[in-house]
Design a protein around this motif. Structure first.
Motif, PDB file in Angstrom:
ATOM      1  N   ASN A 218      22.067   0.678   3.331  1.00 39.64           N
ATOM      2  CA  ASN A 218      21.593   0.099   2.077  1.00 39.64           C
ATOM      3  C   ASN A 218      20.328  -0.708   2.356  1.00 39.64           C
ATOM      4  N   TRP A 219      19.352  -0.642   1.458  1.00 42.60           N
ATOM      5  CA  TRP A 219      18.138  -1.446   1.598  1.00 42.60           C
ATOM      6  C   TRP A 219      17.424  -1.530   0.250  1.00 42.60           C
ATOM      7  N   GLY A 220      16.429  -2.410   0.198  1.00 46.76           N
ATOM      8  CA  GLY A 220      15.697  -2.594  -1.041  1.00 46.76           C
ATOM      9  C   GLY A 220      14.218  -2.293  -0.919  1.00 46.76           C
ATOM     10  N   ALA A 221      13.605  -2.017  -2.046  1.00 43.67           N
ATOM     11  CA  ALA A 221      12.147  -1.938  -2.109  1.00 43.67           C
ATOM     12  C   ALA A 221      11.569  -3.337  -1.926  1.00 43.67           C
ATOM     13  N   ILE A 222      10.313  -3.399  -1.514  1.00 42.47           N
ATOM     14  CA  ILE A 222       9.657  -4.680  -1.276  1.00 42.47           C
ATOM     15  C   ILE A 222       9.047  -5.188  -2.579  1.00 42.47           C
ATOM     16  N   GLN A 223       9.468  -6.367  -2.988  1.00 36.58           N
ATOM     17  CA  GLN A 223       8.990  -6.966  -4.234  1.00 36.58           C
ATOM     18  C   GLN A 223       8.017  -8.097  -3.907  1.00 36.58           C
ATOM     19  N   LYS A 224       6.882  -8.111  -4.553  1.00 36.85           N
ATOM     20  CA  LYS A 224       5.944  -9.209  -4.382  1.00 36.85           C
ATOM     21  C   LYS A 224       5.113  -9.351  -5.658  1.00 36.85           C
ATOM     22  N   LYS A 225       4.309 -10.393  -5.715  1.00 40.33           N
ATOM     23  CA  LYS A 225       3.442 -10.615  -6.864  1.00 40.33           C
ATOM     24  C   LYS A 225       1.983 -10.587  -6.420  1.00 40.33           C
ATOM     25  N   VAL A 226       1.153  -9.974  -7.252  1.00 48.77           N
ATOM     26  CA  VAL A 226      -0.273  -9.854  -6.960  1.00 48.77           C
ATOM     27  C   VAL A 226      -1.075 -10.530  -8.090  1.00 48.77           C
ATOM     28  N   PHE A 227      -2.375 -10.516  -7.942  1.00 48.02           N
ATOM     29  CA  PHE A 227      -3.284 -11.114  -8.938  1.00 48.02           C
ATOM     30  C   PHE A 227      -2.887 -12.561  -9.240  1.00 48.02           C
ATOM     31  N   PHE A 228      -3.188 -13.410  -8.240  1.00 48.20           N
ATOM     32  CA  PHE A 228      -2.892 -14.838  -8.346  1.00 48.20           C
ATOM     33  C   PHE A 228      -1.397 -15.101  -8.530  1.00 48.20           C
ATOM     34  N   ASN A 229      -0.607 -14.226  -7.884  1.00 47.55           N
ATOM     35  CA  ASN A 229       0.850 -14.402  -7.869  1.00 47.55           C
ATOM     36  C   ASN A 229       1.461 -14.345  -9.274  1.00 47.55           C
ATOM     37  N   MET A 230       0.869 -13.548 -10.151  1.00 50.51           N
ATOM     38  CA  MET A 230       1.350 -13.482 -11.529  1.00 50.51           C
ATOM     39  C   MET A 230       1.964 -12.134 -11.896  1.00 50.51           C
ATOM     40  N   ILE A 231       1.521 -11.048 -11.262  1.00 49.90           N
ATOM     41  CA  ILE A 231       1.950  -9.716 -11.665  1.00 49.90           C
ATOM     42  C   ILE A 231       2.904  -9.139 -10.618  1.00 49.90           C
ATOM     43  N   PRO A 232       4.153  -8.802 -11.007  1.00 50.10           N
ATOM     44  CA  PRO A 232       5.102  -8.213 -10.068  1.00 50.10           C
ATOM     45  C   PRO A 232       4.608  -6.848  -9.576  1.00 50.10           C
ATOM     46  N   TYR A 233       4.822  -6.597  -8.295  1.00 49.79           N
ATOM     47  CA  TYR A 233       4.416  -5.321  -7.699  1.00 49.79           C
ATOM     48  C   TYR A 233       5.507  -4.867  -6.740  1.00 49.79           C
ATOM     49  N   THR A 234       5.877  -3.591  -6.836  1.00 47.29           N
ATOM     50  CA  THR A 234       6.956  -3.041  -6.021  1.00 47.29           C
ATOM     51  C   THR A 234       6.413  -1.987  -5.066  1.00 47.29           C
ATOM     52  N   THR A 235       6.772  -2.107  -3.796  1.00 49.01           N
ATOM     53  CA  THR A 235       6.428  -1.110  -2.790  1.00 49.01           C
ATOM     54  C   THR A 235       7.701  -0.394  -2.363  1.00 49.01           C
ATOM     55  N   ASN A 236       7.745   0.925  -2.560  1.00 54.51           N
ATOM     56  CA  ASN A 236       8.916   1.692  -2.159  1.00 54.51           C
ATOM     57  C   ASN A 236       9.076   1.689  -0.642  1.00 54.51           C
ATOM     58  N   VAL A 237      10.318   1.758  -0.210  1.00 56.26           N
ATOM     59  CA  VAL A 237      10.637   1.806   1.216  1.00 56.26           C
ATOM     60  C   VAL A 237      11.481   3.038   1.493  1.00 56.26           C
ATOM     61  N   ASP A 238      11.036   3.860   2.416  1.00 57.44           N
ATOM     62  CA  ASP A 238      11.753   5.079   2.788  1.00 57.44           C
ATOM     63  C   ASP A 238      12.318   4.916   4.194  1.00 57.44           C
ATOM     64  N   LEU A 239      13.596   4.496   4.272  1.00 58.41           N
ATOM     65  CA  LEU A 239      14.309   4.490   5.548  1.00 58.41           C
ATOM     66  C   LEU A 239      15.059   5.800   5.702  1.00 58.41           C
ATOM     67  N   ASP A 240      15.101   6.310   6.908  1.00 57.54           N
ATOM     68  CA  ASP A 240      15.793   7.570   7.179  1.00 57.54           C
ATOM     69  C   ASP A 240      16.918   7.343   8.179  1.00 57.54           C
ATOM     70  N   ALA A 241      18.141   7.555   7.713  1.00 62.18           N
ATOM     71  CA  ALA A 241      19.309   7.520   8.590  1.00 62.18           C
ATOM     72  C   ALA A 241      19.516   8.916   9.171  1.00 62.18           C
ATOM     73  N   SER A 242      19.753   8.973  10.471  1.00 61.96           N
ATOM     74  CA  SER A 242      19.928  10.259  11.142  1.00 61.96           C
ATOM     75  C   SER A 242      20.994  10.143  12.221  1.00 61.96           C
ATOM     76  N   LEU A 243      21.575  11.282  12.578  1.00 62.37           N
ATOM     77  CA  LEU A 243      22.515  11.369  13.691  1.00 62.37           C
ATOM     78  C   LEU A 243      22.065  12.497  14.612  1.00 62.37           C
ATOM     79  N   SER A 244      22.059  12.230  15.913  1.00 65.13           N
ATOM     80  CA  SER A 244      21.739  13.268  16.898  1.00 65.13           C
ATOM     81  C   SER A 244      22.890  13.428  17.871  1.00 65.13           C
ATOM     82  N   ALA A 245      23.251  14.674  18.126  1.00 67.04           N
ATOM     83  CA  ALA A 245      24.381  14.995  19.000  1.00 67.04           C
ATOM     84  C   ALA A 245      23.880  15.514  20.351  1.00 67.04           C
ATOM     85  N   PHE A 246      24.599  15.107  21.415  1.00 63.22           N
ATOM     86  CA  PHE A 246      24.233  15.477  22.778  1.00 63.22           C
ATOM     87  C   PHE A 246      25.466  15.949  23.534  1.00 63.22           C
TER      88      PHE A 246
END
Length: 207
Positions: free
Chosen positions: A38-66
């Motif tokens: 579980n994880w979240g997108a990055i939330q921040k404010k731009v333009f003099f800290n007034m306008i909310p801005y969201t940056t998507n985050v793509d984490l990849d869970a993987s399993l490798s077998a040996f």
């Protein structure tokens, strides 16, 4: 509790290098494990800290077998959602993270049917890569959960520790077959890899 520790629901805290033996109360071996991230997108404010801005985050869970000689057999990830033995299934790639705060649900899920794992497989590594290359300290409420059929066996958080601040890949842990019983070993270590192929190479060279 350190962010690099696992905590069982029984309140036993497992540090790096500790193991969870996947044994039921009646002494039989668990035959199913579910991995959730579980994880979240990055939330921040731009333009003099007034306008909310969201940056998507793509984490990849993987399993490798040996195999027993640490030869790579297969990897289950966003472009290969089912293992060749049909024992491991990835339920799809989340490209965003939670956009409106933590919904408490896993963004990526992998099922592992241990009783049907290819007999050549002796170790299975779980890891995360930040496809979008944000380092883990930037990503809100990211955590990994390890479940049996209906119970959370263990969970750990990886967002707020400075240990992960400069890394985009980390090894969560590994399933190891010992005496015909699977164990989960905590690793919880950031690694100097940028993607899945570099992570597999790191595993082969260091474990």
């Amino acid at each position: 509790m350190s962010n690099t520790e696992l905590q069982k629901r029984s309140k036993i805290t497992l540090k790096k290098g500790s193991t969870i033996s996947l044994i039921k109360d009646n002494g039989s071996s668990l035959d199913f494990v579910r991995v959730g991230v579980n994880w979240g997108a990055i939330q921040k404010k731009v333009f003099f800290n007034m306008i909310p801005y969201t940056t998507n985050v793509d984490l990849d869970a993987s399993l490798s077998a040996f195999d027993k000689d640490k030869e790579h057999i297969y990897t289950v990830y966003y472009n290969q959602l089912t293992s060749p033995d049909d024992a491991i299934k990835h339920f799809g790639d989340d490209l965003e993270g939670d956009l409106n705060g933590n919904d408490g649900l896993d963004n990526e899920i992998i099922w592992v049917d241990l009783k049907n794992i290819d007999k050549k497989v002796k170790q299975i590594y779980l890891y995360l890569n930040s496809y979008s290359q944000q380092n883990f300290s930037q990503i809100p409420f990211s955590e990994v959960n390890i479940y049996s059929q209906n119970e959370c066996l263990a969970n750990f958080n990886l967002s707020s520790s400075e240990e992960y601040a400069d890394y985009v890949s980390m090894l969560m842990g590994r399933l190891v077959l010992k005496n015909d019983c699977w164990e989960f070993e905590v690793i919880g270590t950031p690694i100097a890899a940028k993607d899945i192929s570099e992570t597999i190479l790191h595993i082969k060279n260091n474990y």
